[in-house]
Design a protein around this motif. Sequence first.
Motif, PDB file in Angstrom:
ATOM      1  N   SER A   1       0.867  -1.182   0.000  1.00 11.94           N
ATOM      2  CA  SER A   1       0.000   0.000   0.000  1.00 11.94           C
ATOM      3  C   SER A   1       0.896   1.222   0.000  1.00 11.94           C
TER       4      SER A   1
ATOM      5  N   GLN B   1      -5.162   5.668   3.287  1.00  8.02           N
ATOM      6  CA  GLN B   1      -6.316   5.593   2.383  1.00  8.02           C
ATOM      7  C   GLN B   1      -6.220   4.339   1.515  1.00  8.02           C
TER       8      GLN B   1
ATOM      9  N   SER C   1      -8.752   1.150   1.735  1.00  4.10           N
ATOM     10  CA  SER C   1      -9.512   0.767   0.544  1.00  4.10           C
ATOM     11  C   SER C   1      -9.225  -0.657   0.089  1.00  4.10           C
TER      12      SER C   1
ATOM     13  N   SER D   1      -2.330  -0.872  -3.522  1.00  4.62           N
ATOM     14  CA  SER D   1      -2.675   0.210  -4.439  1.00  4.62           C
ATOM     15  C   SER D   1      -1.856   1.448  -4.095  1.00  4.62           C
TER      16      SER D   1
ATOM     17  N   VAL E   1      -2.217   5.626  -3.767  1.00  7.36           N
ATOM     18  CA  VAL E   1      -3.139   6.755  -3.652  1.00  7.36           C
ATOM     19  C   VAL E   1      -2.313   8.008  -3.390  1.00  7.36           C
TER      20      VAL E   1
ATOM     21  N   SER F   1     -12.044  11.050   1.648  1.00  9.31           N
ATOM     22  CA  SER F   1     -12.055  10.291   2.893  1.00  9.31           C
ATOM     23  C   SER F   1     -13.373   9.580   3.102  1.00  9.31           C
ATOM     24  N   PRO F   2     -13.363   8.253   3.126  1.00  7.16           N
ATOM     25  CA  PRO F   2     -14.574   7.523   3.511  1.00  7.16           C
ATOM     26  C   PRO F   2     -14.809   7.689   5.002  1.00  7.16           C
TER      27      PRO F   2
ATOM     28  N   LEU G   1     -12.063   7.096   8.050  1.00 11.18           N
ATOM     29  CA  LEU G   1     -10.652   7.129   7.730  1.00 11.18           C
ATOM     30  C   LEU G   1      -9.890   8.083   8.643  1.00 11.18           C
TER      31      LEU G   1
END
Length: 305
Positions: A248, A273, A277, A281, A283, A290-291, A294
């Motif tokens: 990540s 983040q 998620s 990944s 980001v 922001s979900p 977070l």
Amino acid sequence: MKASRALSEFFPHSYRARLLALVLCCPLLPMLVLVGWLCTRNGIPPERLLFGVTVGLGATLVGTIVSLLLIYKLLDPLRRAAIALDDYYSQQKLPTLPESGDDEIGRLIRGIDRCLRGIDAGRRELERHALEDALTGAMNRRGSEQQLAHSIAMAEGGESFVLFVLDLDNLKPINDAHGHDAGDRVLVSLVDSARARCLGEHDWIGRWGGDEFLIGLRDELGQAKGRIRAWLTALAQPQDGVPAVQVSAGCAHYRPGQSAVELFREADKAMYQAKFSGGHSLVCHSQIRSPSGLDAVYAEATGQQ
């Protein structure tokens, strides 16, 4: 230096002999010539005798001055050695000291030069150990902090700089399945792979702690992201007995006026983040949407209120 080389032809192994020769010959030689001249003359008129003595004394004075100037020249290697020691102490700048033959001064100068170069090599080795992670060869946290500060200083001068924070998603499963030696090989392989595939001449990688790394790229944001994505894709493929690695990653592009702490927090939050998620990944901070939860997760993980 020419005077020293000329005298070294007559006294190649003794600096003291050179000094004594100057002190004795330059002032006394004119007087010896005068005495010899007087000894070969009988019935010299007083005025000529006075003239001869005056010339002898003048020549002696000139000889004394010349001897002092030559002694000053002979001491030039010592002055240069003293300056070199001062420069190294204040600037850690290795000098180029003169070769001064096989006499006492020559041996002293060569000894100083060897000592300075040995001290410098030892200092550099200590600095390397102080700033380098012993396992991976990447910079440790202290070294990363220094490099980050240096990169920001360069970015203030107009260079583009992107900071990446990376955290391995699957190091614990690798340790559990294959042992901690395999986990160590993964960390070493990650650093070696970054240097081979991702880092340019002025880029750097540091181990922030555990399985978290920092990467600094002096590049535009789009190109930096492309380099990191290609590298992370390669890491995800197992090779040479090293398990596939999932990472990540978060990044932040330096903006004028930012501090190192602010830039790191932006990249670090982007990394969280990516983890939040689902991991594996990349980001960037500018992409964060922001979900729910977070901010609370990040605050708890970093100890922020």
